[in-house]
Design a protein around this motif. Structure first.
Motif, PDB file in Angstrom:
ATOM      1  N   ALA A  58      83.033  21.006 -23.458  1.00 52.29           N
ATOM      2  CA  ALA A  58      83.176  19.554 -23.600  1.00 52.29           C
ATOM      3  C   ALA A  58      83.318  19.162 -25.070  1.00 52.29           C
ATOM      4  N   ASN A  59      82.635  19.865 -25.951  1.00 56.91           N
ATOM      5  CA  ASN A  59      82.753  19.580 -27.381  1.00 56.91           C
ATOM      6  C   ASN A  59      84.172  19.862 -27.870  1.00 56.91           C
ATOM      7  N   ARG A  60      84.782  20.925 -27.326  1.00 50.31           N
ATOM      8  CA  ARG A  60      86.147  21.309 -27.715  1.00 50.31           C
ATOM      9  C   ARG A  60      87.205  20.416 -27.086  1.00 50.31           C
ATOM     10  N   THR A  61      87.010  20.065 -25.788  1.00 50.82           N
ATOM     11  CA  THR A  61      88.096  19.402 -25.052  1.00 50.82           C
ATOM     12  C   THR A  61      87.769  17.985 -24.596  1.00 50.82           C
ATOM     13  N   GLY A  62      86.536  17.570 -24.774  1.00 48.54           N
ATOM     14  CA  GLY A  62      86.128  16.230 -24.349  1.00 48.54           C
ATOM     15  C   GLY A  62      85.308  15.580 -25.438  1.00 48.54           C
ATOM     16  N   SER A  63      84.130  15.058 -25.071  1.00 48.70           N
ATOM     17  CA  SER A  63      83.234  14.522 -26.098  1.00 48.70           C
ATOM     18  C   SER A  63      81.786  14.695 -25.698  1.00 48.70           C
ATOM     19  N   ALA A  86      67.458  18.074 -29.914  1.00 46.70           N
ATOM     20  CA  ALA A  86      66.530  18.002 -28.786  1.00 46.70           C
ATOM     21  C   ALA A  86      67.250  17.715 -27.477  1.00 46.70           C
ATOM     22  N   ALA A  87      68.384  16.998 -27.568  1.00 49.26           N
ATOM     23  CA  ALA A  87      69.121  16.631 -26.359  1.00 49.26           C
ATOM     24  C   ALA A  87      70.586  16.399 -26.697  1.00 49.26           C
ATOM     25  N   ALA A  88      71.409  16.475 -25.673  1.00 49.60           N
ATOM     26  CA  ALA A  88      72.835  16.182 -25.810  1.00 49.60           C
ATOM     27  C   ALA A  88      73.333  15.680 -24.462  1.00 49.60           C
ATOM     28  N   ALA A  89      74.352  14.830 -24.516  1.00 50.49           N
ATOM     29  CA  ALA A  89      74.948  14.303 -23.291  1.00 50.49           C
ATOM     30  C   ALA A  89      76.446  14.546 -23.328  1.00 50.49           C
ATOM     31  N   ILE A  90      76.982  15.049 -22.245  1.00 49.48           N
ATOM     32  CA  ILE A  90      78.434  15.201 -22.132  1.00 49.48           C
ATOM     33  C   ILE A  90      78.976  13.875 -21.640  1.00 49.48           C
ATOM     34  N   ALA A  91      79.794  13.225 -22.474  1.00 47.30           N
ATOM     35  CA  ALA A  91      80.350  11.918 -22.126  1.00 47.30           C
ATOM     36  C   ALA A  91      81.731  12.065 -21.493  1.00 47.30           C
ATOM     37  N   ASN A  92      82.569  12.903 -22.086  1.00 46.36           N
ATOM     38  CA  ASN A  92      83.894  13.179 -21.538  1.00 46.36           C
ATOM     39  C   ASN A  92      83.927  14.669 -21.250  1.00 46.36           C
ATOM     40  N   VAL A  93      84.051  15.041 -19.988  1.00 45.46           N
ATOM     41  CA  VAL A  93      83.900  16.446 -19.592  1.00 45.46           C
ATOM     42  C   VAL A  93      85.029  17.345 -20.059  1.00 45.46           C
ATOM     43  N   GLY A  94      86.191  16.796 -20.326  1.00 37.78           N
ATOM     44  CA  GLY A  94      87.313  17.630 -20.747  1.00 37.78           C
ATOM     45  C   GLY A  94      87.604  18.693 -19.704  1.00 37.78           C
ATOM     46  N   GLU A  95      87.695  19.940 -20.138  1.00 36.20           N
ATOM     47  CA  GLU A  95      88.025  21.051 -19.239  1.00 36.20           C
ATOM     48  C   GLU A  95      86.792  21.620 -18.529  1.00 36.20           C
ATOM     49  N   ALA A  96      85.631  21.014 -18.716  1.00 34.67           N
ATOM     50  CA  ALA A  96      84.398  21.527 -18.121  1.00 34.67           C
ATOM     51  C   ALA A  96      84.105  20.909 -16.752  1.00 34.67           C
ATOM     52  N   VAL A  97      85.084  20.268 -16.147  1.00 31.48           N
ATOM     53  CA  VAL A  97      84.873  19.555 -14.879  1.00 31.48           C
ATOM     54  C   VAL A  97      84.248  20.451 -13.808  1.00 31.48           C
ATOM     55  N   ALA A  98      84.860  21.587 -13.533  1.00 32.15           N
ATOM     56  CA  ALA A  98      84.374  22.471 -12.470  1.00 32.15           C
ATOM     57  C   ALA A  98      82.988  23.015 -12.798  1.00 32.15           C
ATOM     58  N   LEU A  99      82.781  23.380 -14.049  1.00 26.25           N
ATOM     59  CA  LEU A  99      81.494  23.937 -14.459  1.00 26.25           C
ATOM     60  C   LEU A  99      80.383  22.893 -14.311  1.00 26.25           C
ATOM     61  N   ILE A 100      80.646  21.660 -14.702  1.00 28.63           N
ATOM     62  CA  ILE A 100      79.639  20.603 -14.589  1.00 28.63           C
ATOM     63  C   ILE A 100      79.340  20.297 -13.124  1.00 28.63           C
ATOM     64  N   LYS A 101      80.372  20.338 -12.276  1.00 27.06           N
ATOM     65  CA  LYS A 101      80.164  20.115 -10.839  1.00 27.06           C
ATOM     66  C   LYS A 101      79.266  21.219 -10.264  1.00 27.06           C
ATOM     67  N   GLU A 102      79.533  22.461 -10.673  1.00 23.50           N
ATOM     68  CA  GLU A 102      78.732  23.596 -10.217  1.00 23.50           C
ATOM     69  C   GLU A 102      77.277  23.467 -10.697  1.00 23.50           C
TER      70      GLU A 102
END
Length: 128
Positions: free
Chosen positions: A26-31, A97-113
């Motif tokens: 997400a850091n590479r392809t989203g936000s 301490a924490a991070a939030a994926i705001a724009n998933v980019g190419e991590a869509v399938a991984l985040i769903k899993e």
């Protein structure tokens, strides 16, 4: 290190590793929103797709509010062992301490899993 009081369920290493990987993608392809304050804002605004919370935060009260906020907003969250790895996976040179994926980019399938596994863990934890 023992599990902090705010960690409501145990997260297997493979799920934690997947969360680190999702942050990197997400850091590479989203936000990604990095740090407790930015993560809190992303959750409150409903822009967070996955919240990653480190277990080795001292004092633990710094991130103790995040699971509660995520539950209220129905945003998946995962506990990981290392704030060092949260920082590195988010693309910074300092622990986070924490991070939030705001724009998933190419991590869509991984985040769903990850979200599906987290639901299973929560169900299992509440039935014990």
């Amino acid at each position: 290190m023992s599990k902090p009081f705010y960690a409501k369920f145990e997260v297997p290493n493979e799920v934690a590793d997947a969360a680190y990987e999702a942050l990197q993608i997400a850091n590479r392809t989203g936000s990604v929103r990095i740090g407790t304050n930015e993560t809190t804002k992303a959750v409150e605004r409903g822009t967070a797709k996955l919240v990653v919370i480190a277990n080795d935060v001292d004092p633990p009260e710094v991130v103790a509010h995040l699971p509660i906020l995520c539950e209220e907003r129905k945003i998946p969250y995962v506990f990981v062992p290392s704030k060092e790895k949260v920082g590195v996976s988010s693309g910074i040179d300092v622990p986070s301490a924490a991070a939030a994926i705001a724009n998933v980019g190419e991590a869509v399938a991984l985040i769903k899993e990850i979200s599906n596994r987290l639901e299973e863990l929560k169900q299992k934890g509440s039935s014990e």
